[in-house]
Enzyme design. Structure first.
Site, PDB file in Angstrom:
ATOM      1  N   ASP A   1       4.577  -2.078  10.604  1.00 39.85           N
ATOM      2  CA  ASP A   1       3.266  -1.285  10.736  1.00 39.85           C
ATOM      3  C   ASP A   1       2.073  -2.572  10.660  1.00 39.85           C
ATOM      4  O   ASP A   1       2.584  -3.445  10.018  1.00 39.85           O
ATOM      5  CB  ASP A   1       2.789  -0.398   9.618  1.00 39.85           C
ATOM      6  CG  ASP A   1       1.135   0.046   9.040  1.00 39.85           C
ATOM      7  OD1 ASP A   1       0.657   0.347  10.085  1.00 39.85           O
ATOM      8  OD2 ASP A   1       1.092  -0.157   8.110  1.00 39.85           O
TER       9      ASP A   1
ATOM     10  N   ASP B   1       2.624   1.826   5.498  1.00 35.87           N
ATOM     11  CA  ASP B   1       2.405   2.079   3.480  1.00 35.87           C
ATOM     12  C   ASP B   1       1.203   3.354   4.249  1.00 35.87           C
ATOM     13  O   ASP B   1       1.390   3.832   2.657  1.00 35.87           O
ATOM     14  CB  ASP B   1       1.133   0.558   4.278  1.00 35.87           C
ATOM     15  CG  ASP B   1      -0.362   1.426   4.393  1.00 35.87           C
ATOM     16  OD1 ASP B   1      -0.325   0.955   5.642  1.00 35.87           O
ATOM     17  OD2 ASP B   1      -1.322   1.358   4.017  1.00 35.87           O
TER      18      ASP B   1
HETATM   19 MG    MG Z   1      -0.865   0.630   7.532  1.00 38.18          MG
END
Ligand code: MG
Length: 244
Positions: A7, A204
Site C-alpha cells: 500500500d 494500514d
Molecule cells: Mg493506506
C-alpha cells in the site's frame, strides 16, 4: 520468488507524500530479492510517478483493485487482458470513472459531497494535502472516486447498491465491485506460472484487509487488527523479520 504488495498512503509513504523517505525500504526489499508491487487507491499517473522515483518496474494495481497494469514483455507467456496501450497490458476489474462520477453527481447535493469530480485543484490540495503536481496526477482518474467531505451520512448505503465503498486512511473510496485482494490474487496466479511464489502484503487501512487474506505473510502498519497480519511500526521492520 518473493512478491510483496505495498500500500502507498500511510504505509510506504509518509504525510508529505514525497518518495525520498521510502527509498531506503525499497532498496532493502530489492536487495532481499522481493518483487515490489504497488497496490494502492492511487491512480495510474500517481503510481507511475512513484515507480519512476523509486526505480520500480513491476506490475502495479491501481484505484483499490480496479485494474492491474502489466508492463509489456514482463511475463514471458500469454495471458488474458482487457486492453493494452503502448506500455502496458491492462486487466480491468473495476468500473469506469465516468459511471461512478455520474452516480455521485446525482446525490452530491442531497448529502453535501465533495470529491475529485466536483472540486477545484485548490480544494483537492486542501483536502488531501497533496502538492500541486501530485494533486494534478490524482485528478486523472480511471476507475474510482474519493469522497473527501460529506455533510450527511447515508451516502455509503446508496452507493453500495451499485459500487464497492471502502474506507481508506481518511476518505471514502467508491469503485467497482473489486478490491485489492481480488487483483492481488489474479496477479499472484500469473507469477505462479514462473515458479513457486512466497507472497507478502503490507498496508494500514481496512481496504488493505482483502489483500492480507490472499497472501502468505501480512503486515499492518499501525494499530488495526487483522487475524493473520502482524502489527509493525514501519515497513523497515519487515526486512528484520524476514532475516529472522
Ligand atoms: Mg493506506
Amino acid at each position: 520468488m518473493k512478491v510483496i504488495f505495498l500500500d502507498l498512503d500511510k504505509t510506504l509513504l509518509g504525510d508529505d507524500y514525497s518518495p525520498e523517505p521510502a527509498g531506503e525500504a525499497v532498496r532493502e526489499f530489492k536487495k532481499g530479492g522481493f518483487k515490489i508491487v504497488f497496490n494502492s487507491s492511487k491512480t495510474r499517473r500517481e503510481q507511475e510517478y512513484y515507480r519512476k522515483a523509486l526505480g520500480i518496474e513491476e506490475p502495479f494495481i491501481v484505484e483499490n483493485g480496479s485494474a492491474i497494469f502489466i508492463p509489456k514483455g514482463y511475463f514471458p507467456f500469454e495471458f488474458a487482458y482487457s486492453m493494452e496501450d503502448d506500455q502496458y497490458k491492462i486487466i480491468e476489474l473495476g468500473e469506469r470513472y465516468e459511471v461512478i462520477k455520474a452516480a455521485l453527481d446525482e446525490i452530491s447535493d442531497e448529502f453535501g459531497l465533495k470529491y475529485y469530480g466536483n472540486s477545484t485543484l485548490n480544494e483537492i490540495m486542501e483536502f488531501t494535502g497533496l502538492p500541486k503536481r501530485l494533486a494534478e496526477l490524482a485528478r486523472e482518474r480511471d476507475y474510482s472516486e474519493t469522497v473527501f467531505k460529506w455533510e450527511k451520512g447515508g451516502f455509503e448505503e446508496v452507493l453500495r447498491r451499485r459500487f464497492e465503498v471502502s474506507r481508506g486512511s481518511r476518505f471514502w473510496s467508491v469503485h467497482g465491485k473489486t478490491d485489492k485482494g481480488k487483483a492481488a490474487k489474479m496477479l499472484l496466479n500469473l507469477y505462479s506460472k514462473l515458479g513457486e511464489v512466497e507472497s507478502y502484503a503490507v498496508g494500514d487501512g481496512l481496504n488493505d484487509f482483502p489483500m492480507f487474506d490472499v497472501v502468505d505473510f501480512a503486515f499492518i502498519v499501525g494499530e488495526l487488527k487483522h487475524p493473520k497480519a502482524r502489527n509493525i511500526r514501519s515497513v523497515e521492520e519487515i526486512m528484520l523479520w524476514n532475516r529472522g
